[in-house]
Design a protein around this motif. Structure first.
Motif: not given
Length: 253
Positions: A170-182
């Motif tokens: 997890y510490f390598d992630w540049q982003s922890s945001e997620q995109i989900w269909p709407q």
């Protein structure tokens, strides 16, 4: 089309894609995939940022990752089996691409748009507050009641090792945001046309039982309860999970 996700294929026949839970990787399926592979073509993979797949460099779109993976392998249509957040991905995929899903199996799934209870939110916050102490994060994660069965089972070492590996990742992630269909799946469950099986352990969280209630809106759904299983029936009750999947897939109704 190139794909950067780590994946494995076992067996031949109709395609089944297995999508692992959060904090896990394709080892989530290590007891179930070989059984299914006797009859089906089984695809397991490490989600972005997990196992041996690269970390997300921008907000992760897990549904599109799955689409790209199936395209890369050349699979038009598959049965999807998703565990926890893997079930959330599978549900959103089935709502977005119904023509590409033969059947849907959800094992203790998440649900996009679902608001977790305050105690669950507090637990997530405590785990994140312990960063960057990986040992402490893992301890806080695994001492919850939803992991009581697995942590008192022969699979406890695997669970610990897998959780530690993926917490470290997890510490390598540049982003922890997620995109989900709407709009989120929670508002669209009545539109889900795919035949669905919902598997839940009797020792899972109240949140999961609330999610199970919501899934009763799905027109063609059946439920299977696994006695004594917590949030990880894939590892502790793999034979029961496998049998439930097989019964559901062989049923022609």
């Amino acid at each position: 089309m190139t794909i950067d996700l780590h994946y494995e294929i076992q067996g031949t026949g109709e395609a089944i894609a297995l999508i692992h839970s959060g904090g896990a990787d394709l080892r989530d399926w290590q007891s179930i995939a070989p059984l299914l592979a006797k009859k089906y073509q089984v695809i397991t993979f490490d989600g972005r940022g997990a196992g041996q797949s690269p970390p997300p460099l921008e907000p992760a779109n897990y549904v599109e990752d799955l689409t790209r993976l199936l395209d890369h392998i050349g699979i038009e249509k598959a049965t999807l089996v998703g565990h926890s957040i893997g079930g959330q991905i599978a549900t959103d995929f089935a709502l977005t691409y119904p023509e590409r899903v033969s059947k849907l199996v959800l094992v203790a799934p998440g649900l996009s748009g679902y608001q977790f209870s305050p105690e669950m939110e507090q637990w997530f916050a405590e785990v994140m507050a312990a960063a960057p102490d990986v040992e402490k994060m893992v301890k806080l994660m695994l001492e919850r009641p939803i992991y009581s069965t697995i942590m008192n089972s022969p699979q406890s070492e695997l669970m610990y090792e897998m959780t530690k590996h993926n917490t470290q990742r997890y510490f390598d992630w540049q982003s922890s945001e997620q995109i989900w269909p709407q709009p989120p799946a929670i508002a669209r469950l009545h539109e889900l046309q795919t035949q669905t099986l919902f598997i839940i352990g009797t020792k899972d969280s109240n949140d999961l039982f609330r999610i199970a209630e919501l899934f009763k809106q799905v027109p063609d759904i059946r439920f299977a309860k696994i006695d004594g299983a917590d949030h990880m029936p894939t590892l502790t009750h793999s034979v029961e999970v496998y049998s439930s999947i097989c019964d559901f897939l062989s049923d022609q109704h």
